[in-house]
Design a protein around this motif. Structure first.
Motif, PDB file in Angstrom:
ATOM      1  N   CYS A  25     -27.537  72.879 102.592  1.00  0.00           N
ATOM      2  CA  CYS A  25     -26.691  74.040 102.861  1.00  0.00           C
ATOM      3  C   CYS A  25     -26.203  74.672 101.546  1.00  0.00           C
ATOM      4  CB  CYS A  25     -25.507  73.617 103.733  1.00  0.00           C
ATOM      5  SG  CYS A  25     -24.659  74.984 104.525  1.00  0.00           S
ATOM      6  N   GLU A  29     -29.362  77.184 101.005  1.00  0.00           N
ATOM      7  CA  GLU A  29     -28.818  78.346 101.706  1.00  0.00           C
ATOM      8  C   GLU A  29     -27.738  79.057 100.895  1.00  0.00           C
ATOM      9  OE1 GLU A  29     -29.437  76.923 106.305  1.00  0.00           O
ATOM     10  OE2 GLU A  29     -27.514  76.483 105.381  1.00  0.00           O
ATOM     11  N   HIS A  31     -24.473  78.280 100.589  1.00  0.00           N
ATOM     12  CA  HIS A  31     -23.131  78.290 101.160  1.00  0.00           C
ATOM     13  C   HIS A  31     -22.199  77.391 100.355  1.00  0.00           C
ATOM     14  CE1 HIS A  31     -25.489  79.281 104.980  1.00  0.00           C
ATOM     15  NE2 HIS A  31     -24.829  80.369 104.649  1.00  0.00           N
ATOM     16  N   CYS A  35     -22.155  75.515 106.646  1.00  0.00           N
ATOM     17  CA  CYS A  35     -22.176  76.666 107.560  1.00  0.00           C
ATOM     18  C   CYS A  35     -22.265  76.177 109.010  1.00  0.00           C
ATOM     19  CB  CYS A  35     -23.334  77.590 107.208  1.00  0.00           C
ATOM     20  SG  CYS A  35     -24.950  76.951 107.647  1.00  0.00           S
ATOM     21  N   CYS A  38     -25.531  74.425 110.068  1.00  0.00           N
ATOM     22  CA  CYS A  38     -25.695  73.076 109.527  1.00  0.00           C
ATOM     23  C   CYS A  38     -24.714  72.114 110.185  1.00  0.00           C
ATOM     24  CB  CYS A  38     -25.535  73.082 108.011  1.00  0.00           C
ATOM     25  SG  CYS A  38     -26.907  73.897 107.181  1.00  0.00           S
TER      26      CYS A  38
HETATM   27 ZN   LIG Z   1     -26.121  75.720 106.152  1.00  0.00          ZN
END
Ligand SMILES: [Zn+2]
Length: 103
Positions: A25, A29, A31, A35, A38
């Motif tokens: 994540c 991604e 983040h 998130c 996830c």
């Molecule tokens: Zn994520």
């Protein structure tokens, strides 16, 4: 060094899966915190582990004959593992080695 020696097999698996999902994540991604997607995957993974019919005798999920994940969750987890698997050696080497070679 993180202390996982005194945890049960299932607790250790949960610990590893959380690290791997968070790594994915954050790094893949982008983040800052986990998130919702996830979080859903993590909750799902926890439930699968808790309901694993092999319990404390379970083998690693890749080698398990059951494949209890739903298709979409399995696909997402596969992506997480593919990304985070090699990187675990970088970020959590001890955990990664335990996971690869641990009984
Ligand atoms: Zn994520």
């Amino acid at each position: 060094m993180e202390k996982t020696n005194n945890l049960s097999r299932i607790e250790r698996e949960k610990h590893v899966v959380r690290l791997m999902i968070d790594l994915y994540c954050r790094k893949k991604e982008g983040h800052a915190t986990r998130c919702p997607a996830c979080q859903t995957l993590l909750s799902y993974a926890y439930v699968r582990l808790e309901r694993c019919p092999f319990g404390e005798a379970k083998t690693s999920c890749q080698r398990c004959p059951i494949h209890c994940y739903k298709a979409d969750m399995r696909e997402r987890m596969r992506q997480v593992m593919r990304f985070s698997g090699p990187r675990m050696l970088l970020y959590h080497p001890w955990i990664a080695l335990r996971h690869l070679f641990g009984k």
